[in-house]
Design a protein around this motif. Structure first.
Motif, PDB file in Angstrom:
ATOM      1  N   THR A 187       3.154   1.929  -3.199  1.00  0.00           N
ATOM      2  CA  THR A 187       2.476   2.357  -4.425  1.00  0.00           C
ATOM      3  C   THR A 187       1.813   3.726  -4.295  1.00  0.00           C
ATOM      4  O   THR A 187       1.262   4.226  -5.274  1.00  0.00           O
ATOM      5  CB  THR A 187       1.408   1.323  -4.856  1.00  0.00           C
ATOM      6  N   LYS A 188       1.873   4.330  -3.096  1.00  0.00           N
ATOM      7  CA  LYS A 188       1.287   5.659  -2.933  1.00  0.00           C
ATOM      8  C   LYS A 188       2.107   6.665  -3.725  1.00  0.00           C
ATOM      9  O   LYS A 188       3.322   6.564  -3.806  1.00  0.00           O
ATOM     10  CB  LYS A 188       1.275   6.060  -1.461  1.00  0.00           C
ATOM     11  N   LYS A 189       1.442   7.624  -4.279  1.00  0.00           N
ATOM     12  CA  LYS A 189       2.097   8.699  -5.031  1.00  0.00           C
ATOM     13  C   LYS A 189       1.822  10.018  -4.340  1.00  0.00           C
ATOM     14  O   LYS A 189       0.949  10.119  -3.500  1.00  0.00           O
ATOM     15  CB  LYS A 189       1.544   8.745  -6.471  1.00  0.00           C
ATOM     16  N   THR A 226      10.162  -2.763  -1.115  1.00  0.00           N
ATOM     17  CA  THR A 226       8.875  -3.200  -0.577  1.00  0.00           C
ATOM     18  C   THR A 226       9.060  -4.459   0.256  1.00  0.00           C
ATOM     19  O   THR A 226       8.481  -4.587   1.338  1.00  0.00           O
ATOM     20  CB  THR A 226       7.861  -3.440  -1.717  1.00  0.00           C
ATOM     21  N   GLU A 233       0.184  13.362  -3.585  1.00  0.00           N
ATOM     22  CA  GLU A 233      -1.233  13.678  -3.740  1.00  0.00           C
ATOM     23  C   GLU A 233      -1.443  15.165  -3.976  1.00  0.00           C
ATOM     24  O   GLU A 233      -0.785  15.988  -3.372  1.00  0.00           O
ATOM     25  CB  GLU A 233      -1.999  13.253  -2.486  1.00  0.00           C
ATOM     26  N   ASP A 271      -5.196  14.463   1.471  1.00  0.00           N
ATOM     27  CA  ASP A 271      -4.538  13.264   1.982  1.00  0.00           C
ATOM     28  C   ASP A 271      -4.364  13.485   3.483  1.00  0.00           C
ATOM     29  O   ASP A 271      -3.691  14.429   3.899  1.00  0.00           O
ATOM     30  CB  ASP A 271      -3.181  13.090   1.305  1.00  0.00           C
ATOM     31  N   ARG A 324       7.334   9.752  -0.389  1.00  0.00           N
ATOM     32  CA  ARG A 324       6.233  10.358  -1.136  1.00  0.00           C
ATOM     33  C   ARG A 324       6.146  11.857  -0.961  1.00  0.00           C
ATOM     34  O   ARG A 324       5.821  12.580  -1.892  1.00  0.00           O
ATOM     35  CB  ARG A 324       4.919   9.713  -0.696  1.00  0.00           C
ATOM     36  N   ASP A 348       6.678   6.999   4.440  1.00  0.00           N
ATOM     37  CA  ASP A 348       5.758   7.814   3.645  1.00  0.00           C
ATOM     38  C   ASP A 348       6.278   9.238   3.502  1.00  0.00           C
ATOM     39  O   ASP A 348       6.265   9.818   2.415  1.00  0.00           O
ATOM     40  CB  ASP A 348       4.381   7.807   4.301  1.00  0.00           C
ATOM     41  N   MET A 382       0.841  -1.215   0.000  1.00  0.00           N
ATOM     42  CA  MET A 382       0.000   0.000   0.000  1.00  0.00           C
ATOM     43  C   MET A 382       0.869   1.255   0.000  1.00  0.00           C
ATOM     44  O   MET A 382       0.637   2.173  -0.774  1.00  0.00           O
ATOM     45  CB  MET A 382      -0.891   0.044   1.255  1.00  0.00           C
ATOM     46  N   PHE A 383       1.855   1.272   0.885  1.00  0.00           N
ATOM     47  CA  PHE A 383       2.682   2.465   1.030  1.00  0.00           C
ATOM     48  C   PHE A 383       3.657   2.624  -0.133  1.00  0.00           C
ATOM     49  O   PHE A 383       3.944   3.743  -0.537  1.00  0.00           O
ATOM     50  CB  PHE A 383       3.418   2.447   2.382  1.00  0.00           C
TER      51      PHE A 383
END
Length: 192
Positions: A94-96, A176, A98, A102, A160, A156, A91-92
């Motif tokens: 693949t986060k982009k 990952t 925002e 968010d 990100r 994160d 999940m983390f």
């Protein structure tokens, strides 16, 4: 000949509150707690600033309703804890970055405010750490939950939000896998 008074346009209170909450989420997300003003939020929601006080009492009350409920990990706790590390790491990873609201970014931007910090501390404890600790078996569940959340938030933040390159020659899948193992080790730390 006398004219009839213009009919008073009735405001839909529920829609107005939702418009204010949406405007507040985006404004707190972009500006942080200290940088967001109620007048700015009201303008964005296309309402009179007095309605913020009417419906939410204050900027603090608005922050509590617009931001704090979004800070939860229910989505992470769906499923078995045996593969928690892998699920959450994916999940983390693949986060982009925002552009729209968010809650993590809103939390980070608000964390510089002396006024917001007590609210954030209580929310993180009650809505994030405690629910995760409840799902962990064995000793030191609260401490392990805190470390898991700290690790994920740090990852994160760097990957990100700050855009630090978290991978090198081994690639994103390797990163990952490392993140998943680290998290799962904390989940399984005291299992027999």
């Amino acid at each position: 000949m006398t004219q009839s008074p213009k009919p008073v346009r009735k405001r839909n209170a529920e829609k107005t509150q939702q418009d204010i909450l949406s405007a507040a989420q985006q404004t707190f997300f972009e500006k942080g707690y200290d940088g967001a003003g109620t007048r700015q939020i009201a303008d964005r929601a296309n309402v009179n600033v007095a309605l913020i006080n009417r419906y939410f009492g204050s900027k603090e009350g608005l922050f509590q309703k617009a931001i704090l409920p979004a800070l939860n990990i229910d989505f992470m706790l769906e499923g078995d804890m045996d593969d928690f590390g892998q699920r959450v790491a994916e999940m983390f990873a693949t986060k982009k970055g925002e552009k729209d609201f968010d809650p993590v970014i809103a939390l980070l931007r608000a964390s510089t405010s002396k006024e917001a910090i007590p609210m954030l501390c209580q929310t993180v404890e009650e809505q994030i750490i405690k629910p995760l600790a409840t799902r962990l078996e064995g000793d030191a569940a609260h401490e392990r939950a805190s470390l898991i959340i700290t690790q994920l938030t740090g990852y994160d933040l760097l990957s990100r939000i700050v855009n630090v390159q978290t991978t090198s020659t081994k690639g994103a899948q390797y990163m990952t896998r490392l993140l998943a193992k680290t998290i799962q080790d904390l989940v399984d730390a005291t299992r027999s």
